[in-house]
Design a protein around this motif. Structure first.
Motif, short mmCIF file in Angstrom:
data_model
loop_
_atom_site.label_atom_id
_atom_site.label_comp_id
_atom_site.label_asym_id
_atom_site.label_seq_id
_atom_site.Cartn_x
_atom_site.Cartn_y
_atom_site.Cartn_z
N ASP A 113 85.15 -16.50 58.77
CA ASP A 113 85.37 -17.94 58.94
C ASP A 113 85.39 -18.30 60.43
OD1 ASP A 113 85.51 -18.16 56.24
OD2 ASP A 113 87.70 -18.23 56.15
N LEU A 114 86.07 -17.45 61.18
CA LEU A 114 86.19 -17.71 62.62
C LEU A 114 84.83 -17.64 63.31
CD1 LEU A 114 88.16 -18.27 64.94
CD2 LEU A 114 88.51 -15.80 65.18
N GLN A 115 83.97 -16.78 62.82
CA GLN A 115 82.63 -16.66 63.42
C GLN A 115 81.88 -17.99 63.43
OE1 GLN A 115 80.97 -13.21 61.28
NE2 GLN A 115 80.41 -12.39 63.27
N GLU A 116 82.18 -18.81 62.42
CA GLU A 116 81.48 -20.09 62.34
C GLU A 116 81.89 -21.05 63.45
OE1 GLU A 116 81.82 -21.59 58.34
OE2 GLU A 116 81.11 -19.65 57.60
N GLN A 117 83.02 -20.73 64.08
CA GLN A 117 83.48 -21.61 65.16
C GLN A 117 82.96 -21.20 66.53
OE1 GLN A 117 87.71 -22.42 65.27
NE2 GLN A 117 87.85 -21.98 63.09
N VAL A 118 82.36 -20.02 66.60
CA VAL A 118 81.90 -19.53 67.90
C VAL A 118 80.85 -20.47 68.47
CG1 VAL A 118 80.66 -17.68 69.09
CG2 VAL A 118 82.41 -17.12 67.38
N TYR A 119 81.11 -20.88 69.69
CA TYR A 119 80.19 -21.79 70.36
C TYR A 119 79.81 -21.19 71.70
CZ TYR A 119 78.33 -25.91 72.64
OH TYR A 119 77.52 -26.78 73.32
N LEU A 120 78.57 -20.78 71.84
CA LEU A 120 78.16 -20.08 73.04
C LEU A 120 77.56 -21.02 74.08
CD1 LEU A 120 76.50 -16.92 71.48
CD2 LEU A 120 78.82 -17.16 72.37
N GLN A 121 77.92 -20.75 75.33
CA GLN A 121 77.31 -21.46 76.45
C GLN A 121 76.11 -20.66 76.90
OE1 GLN A 121 78.93 -24.23 77.66
NE2 GLN A 121 81.11 -23.94 77.20
N GLU A 122 75.36 -21.28 77.78
CA GLU A 122 74.18 -20.62 78.30
C GLU A 122 74.53 -19.27 78.94
OE1 GLU A 122 71.93 -23.39 80.73
OE2 GLU A 122 70.56 -21.72 81.13
N GLY A 123 73.72 -18.29 78.66
CA GLY A 123 73.92 -16.98 79.30
C GLY A 123 74.87 -16.06 78.55
N GLU A 124 75.66 -16.61 77.65
CA GLU A 124 76.66 -15.78 76.99
C GLU A 124 76.05 -14.85 75.94
OE1 GLU A 124 80.52 -18.58 77.87
OE2 GLU A 124 79.57 -18.76 75.92
N GLN A 125 74.99 -15.32 75.30
CA GLN A 125 74.32 -14.45 74.33
C GLN A 125 73.79 -13.19 75.01
OE1 GLN A 125 74.21 -14.96 70.85
NE2 GLN A 125 73.59 -12.81 70.99
N ALA A 126 73.30 -13.35 76.23
CA ALA A 126 72.76 -12.19 76.97
C ALA A 126 73.87 -11.17 77.22
CB ALA A 126 72.16 -12.65 78.29
N LEU A 127 75.07 -11.65 77.55
CA LEU A 127 76.20 -10.74 77.76
C LEU A 127 76.53 -10.02 76.46
CD1 LEU A 127 78.65 -12.91 79.91
CD2 LEU A 127 77.32 -10.94 80.67
N ILE A 128 76.53 -10.77 75.38
CA ILE A 128 76.85 -10.18 74.07
C ILE A 128 75.84 -9.09 73.73
CG2 ILE A 128 76.90 -10.70 71.59
CD1 ILE A 128 78.00 -13.52 72.46
N ASP A 129 74.58 -9.37 74.00
CA ASP A 129 73.53 -8.39 73.69
C ASP A 129 73.67 -7.12 74.52
OD1 ASP A 129 72.53 -10.15 71.86
OD2 ASP A 129 70.95 -10.92 73.17
N GLN A 130 74.24 -7.27 75.72
CA GLN A 130 74.47 -6.08 76.55
C GLN A 130 75.63 -5.25 76.02
OE1 GLN A 130 75.29 -7.44 80.50
NE2 GLN A 130 73.24 -8.24 80.84
N ILE A 131 76.66 -5.93 75.57
CA ILE A 131 77.89 -5.23 75.17
C ILE A 131 77.73 -4.55 73.81
CG2 ILE A 131 80.34 -5.52 74.60
CD1 ILE A 131 80.33 -7.98 76.49
N THR A 132 77.08 -5.26 72.89
CA THR A 132 77.02 -4.80 71.50
C THR A 132 76.64 -3.33 71.33
OG1 THR A 132 76.59 -7.04 70.75
CG2 THR A 132 76.03 -5.28 69.22
N PRO A 133 75.54 -2.86 71.93
CA PRO A 133 75.18 -1.45 71.70
C PRO A 133 76.12 -0.46 72.36
CG PRO A 133 73.62 -2.50 73.21
CD PRO A 133 74.56 -3.56 72.77
N GLU A 134 76.99 -0.95 73.25
CA GLU A 134 77.89 -0.06 73.98
C GLU A 134 79.16 0.27 73.21
OE1 GLU A 134 77.44 1.21 77.13
OE2 GLU A 134 75.42 0.33 77.16
N LEU A 135 79.53 -0.59 72.28
CA LEU A 135 80.77 -0.38 71.54
C LEU A 135 80.49 0.33 70.23
CD1 LEU A 135 82.94 -3.58 71.96
CD2 LEU A 135 82.79 -1.59 73.42
N LYS A 136 81.35 1.27 69.92
CA LYS A 136 81.17 2.02 68.67
C LYS A 136 81.46 1.14 67.49
CE LYS A 136 82.74 6.06 70.81
NZ LYS A 136 84.08 6.59 71.01
#
Ligand code: ZN
Length: 136
Positions: A113-136
């Protein structure tokens, strides 16, 4: 072994240069869960570069750090803090919060439910894409 230890010490020293600014930014609260009155230390959000970067550092409590690094120890209830963290004004904290939310949402309805509230600003998706493969 000695070399390794030196490297670790050197890193700590380099990071300590950010300490003052980070302490000011976090105002004595964990930048992820908001806990105060607990020990906080600098956490480098992966991927970690050769040179420490201020923009990739945050002050987190031990509980957050441990559960980020060791998914088996994750207590999904602790991550209800994401309610606030996904609105963090610190881009790297927000990005990490969204990545953690993705993980918790695989197991928890409230997180979906909380995921539906996520509102990304410019550039934040790129950060997320960098972090995602790094976390187990
Ligand atoms: Zn915390």
């Amino acid at each position: 072994m000695a070399v390794r230890r030196d490297k670790h010490e050197q890193r700590k020293q380099e990071l300590s240069l950010f300490g003052k600014d980070l302490v000011r930014r976090c105002s004595a609260q964990c930048e992820m869960c908001g806990d105060s009155g607990v020990p906080l230390s600098i956490f480098e959000i992966p991927p970690v570069a050769n040179e420490p970067e201020f923009e990739r550092c945050a002050m987190f409590c031990d509980t957050c750090q441990e559960q980020i690094n060791q998914p088996k120890r994750r207590d999904n209830n602790h991550w209800r803090c994401l309610n606030a963290a996904i609105w963090s004004e610190v881009a790297i904290v927000k990005a990490l919060a969204v990545v953690m939310l993705e993980k918790v949402a695989q197991q928890e309805e409230w997180a979906k439910d909380l995921q539906e509230q996520v509102y990304l600003q410019e550039g934040e998706q790129a950060l997320i894409d960098q972090i995602t493969p790094e976390l187990k």
